[in-house]
Design a protein around this motif. Sequence first.
Motif, PDB file in Angstrom:
ATOM      1  N   ARG A  67      60.493  27.649  29.215  1.00 24.78           N
ATOM      2  CA  ARG A  67      60.856  29.065  29.285  1.00 24.78           C
ATOM      3  C   ARG A  67      61.377  29.531  27.939  1.00 24.78           C
ATOM      4  NH1 ARG A  67      65.480  29.953  33.591  1.00 24.78           N
ATOM      5  NH2 ARG A  67      63.591  29.616  34.757  1.00 24.78           N
ATOM      6  N   LEU A  68      61.372  30.845  27.769  1.00 24.05           N
ATOM      7  CA  LEU A  68      61.931  31.485  26.587  1.00 24.05           C
ATOM      8  C   LEU A  68      63.294  32.047  26.963  1.00 24.05           C
ATOM      9  CD1 LEU A  68      58.676  33.219  25.420  1.00 24.05           C
ATOM     10  CD2 LEU A  68      59.871  31.388  24.212  1.00 24.05           C
ATOM     11  N   VAL A  69      64.297  31.729  26.147  1.00 24.07           N
ATOM     12  CA  VAL A  69      65.681  32.084  26.469  1.00 24.07           C
ATOM     13  C   VAL A  69      66.288  32.868  25.310  1.00 24.07           C
ATOM     14  CG1 VAL A  69      67.971  31.109  26.950  1.00 24.07           C
ATOM     15  CG2 VAL A  69      65.928  30.026  27.906  1.00 24.07           C
ATOM     16  N   PRO A  70      66.893  34.031  25.602  1.00 21.09           N
ATOM     17  CA  PRO A  70      67.558  34.787  24.532  1.00 21.09           C
ATOM     18  C   PRO A  70      68.791  34.041  24.016  1.00 21.09           C
ATOM     19  CG  PRO A  70      67.840  35.893  26.653  1.00 21.09           C
ATOM     20  CD  PRO A  70      66.971  34.706  26.892  1.00 21.09           C
ATOM     21  N   ARG A  71      69.140  34.316  22.774  1.00 20.45           N
ATOM     22  CA  ARG A  71      70.271  33.648  22.120  1.00 20.45           C
ATOM     23  C   ARG A  71      71.529  33.666  22.996  1.00 20.45           C
ATOM     24  NH1 ARG A  71      72.280  32.933  16.506  1.00 20.45           N
ATOM     25  NH2 ARG A  71      74.504  32.588  16.779  1.00 20.45           N
ATOM     26  N   GLU A  72      71.824  34.814  23.576  1.00 24.89           N
ATOM     27  CA  GLU A  72      73.082  34.921  24.331  1.00 24.89           C
ATOM     28  C   GLU A  72      73.111  34.031  25.570  1.00 24.89           C
ATOM     29  OE1 GLU A  72      70.488  38.517  25.390  1.00 24.89           O
ATOM     30  OE2 GLU A  72      71.110  37.559  23.524  1.00 24.89           O
ATOM     31  N   ASP A  73      71.960  33.582  26.038  1.00 22.53           N
ATOM     32  CA  ASP A  73      71.902  32.714  27.216  1.00 22.53           C
ATOM     33  C   ASP A  73      71.812  31.229  26.883  1.00 22.53           C
ATOM     34  OD1 ASP A  73      72.007  35.025  28.718  1.00 22.53           O
ATOM     35  OD2 ASP A  73      69.860  35.043  29.184  1.00 22.53           O
ATOM     36  N   ILE A  74      71.709  30.895  25.604  1.00 21.30           N
ATOM     37  CA  ILE A  74      71.576  29.485  25.205  1.00 21.30           C
ATOM     38  C   ILE A  74      72.689  28.611  25.802  1.00 21.30           C
ATOM     39  CG2 ILE A  74      71.698  27.894  23.218  1.00 21.30           C
ATOM     40  CD1 ILE A  74      68.969  29.235  23.500  1.00 21.30           C
ATOM     41  N   PRO A  75      73.976  29.019  25.764  1.00 22.30           N
ATOM     42  CA  PRO A  75      75.017  28.157  26.327  1.00 22.30           C
ATOM     43  C   PRO A  75      74.847  27.864  27.822  1.00 22.30           C
ATOM     44  CG  PRO A  75      76.000  29.794  24.885  1.00 22.30           C
ATOM     45  CD  PRO A  75      74.557  30.184  25.067  1.00 22.30           C
ATOM     46  N   GLU A  76      74.168  28.730  28.564  1.00 17.29           N
ATOM     47  CA  GLU A  76      73.913  28.484  29.986  1.00 17.29           C
ATOM     48  C   GLU A  76      72.893  27.369  30.189  1.00 17.29           C
ATOM     49  OE1 GLU A  76      72.925  31.978  32.300  1.00 17.29           O
ATOM     50  OE2 GLU A  76      74.074  33.211  30.899  1.00 17.29           O
ATOM     51  N   TYR A  77      71.978  27.209  29.245  1.00 18.06           N
ATOM     52  CA  TYR A  77      70.886  26.245  29.373  1.00 18.06           C
ATOM     53  C   TYR A  77      71.123  24.947  28.613  1.00 18.06           C
ATOM     54  CZ  TYR A  77      68.085  29.809  31.610  1.00 18.06           C
ATOM     55  OH  TYR A  77      67.612  30.754  32.493  1.00 18.06           O
ATOM     56  N   LEU A  78      71.801  25.029  27.477  1.00 15.71           N
ATOM     57  CA  LEU A  78      72.021  23.858  26.631  1.00 15.71           C
ATOM     58  C   LEU A  78      73.514  23.622  26.468  1.00 15.71           C
ATOM     59  CD1 LEU A  78      69.430  24.623  23.805  1.00 15.71           C
ATOM     60  CD2 LEU A  78      69.097  23.210  25.849  1.00 15.71           C
TER      61      LEU A  78
END
Length: 165
Positions: free
Chosen positions: A123-134
């Motif tokens: 998936r493609l994830v916006p910068r602001e959501d990176i902490p939710e995924y990684l």
Amino acid sequence: MTTTQDFATYLAGLPRILAGAAALFRDADGNVLLVEPNYREGWALPGGTIESDDGETPRQGARRETLEEIGLDVELGRLLAVDWVYHGPEYPPLVAYLYDGGILTANDLASIRLQEEELLSWRLVPREDIPEYLSGSLGLRVLVGLDMLEEGAGTAELENGQRVG
């Protein structure tokens, strides 16, 4: 004079350190390409362990892993970050290299083919959501990598995802 046996014993006594390399791919809107492994919880970047027994370099490892995992053979850009990751005495330290994978076109995205033995989805994830995924140092490393791209030059030295030096 040191014998071959003495040197082999010396090498066997050195600490074990793992080395990994990954590529930071984005789309035209700046969203980051993440992959979902089937062998552990959470998300990751395309990348993996460097095969040092074959003399593989970090850049070669990131490119090979990208081809294996998502089917894209991409000439990687500059080194964005090097991260020394220490999880405690139960795990060997990791040196993680992060390369600029560039901006993927719609055709690139349409041609992604997941390595089914290792990956469930992407998936493609916006910068602001990176902490939710990684989580942990990987998430921090990706954010620093994005900062380095914005700054336009240099490589960040990190320890557990935090800039040093």
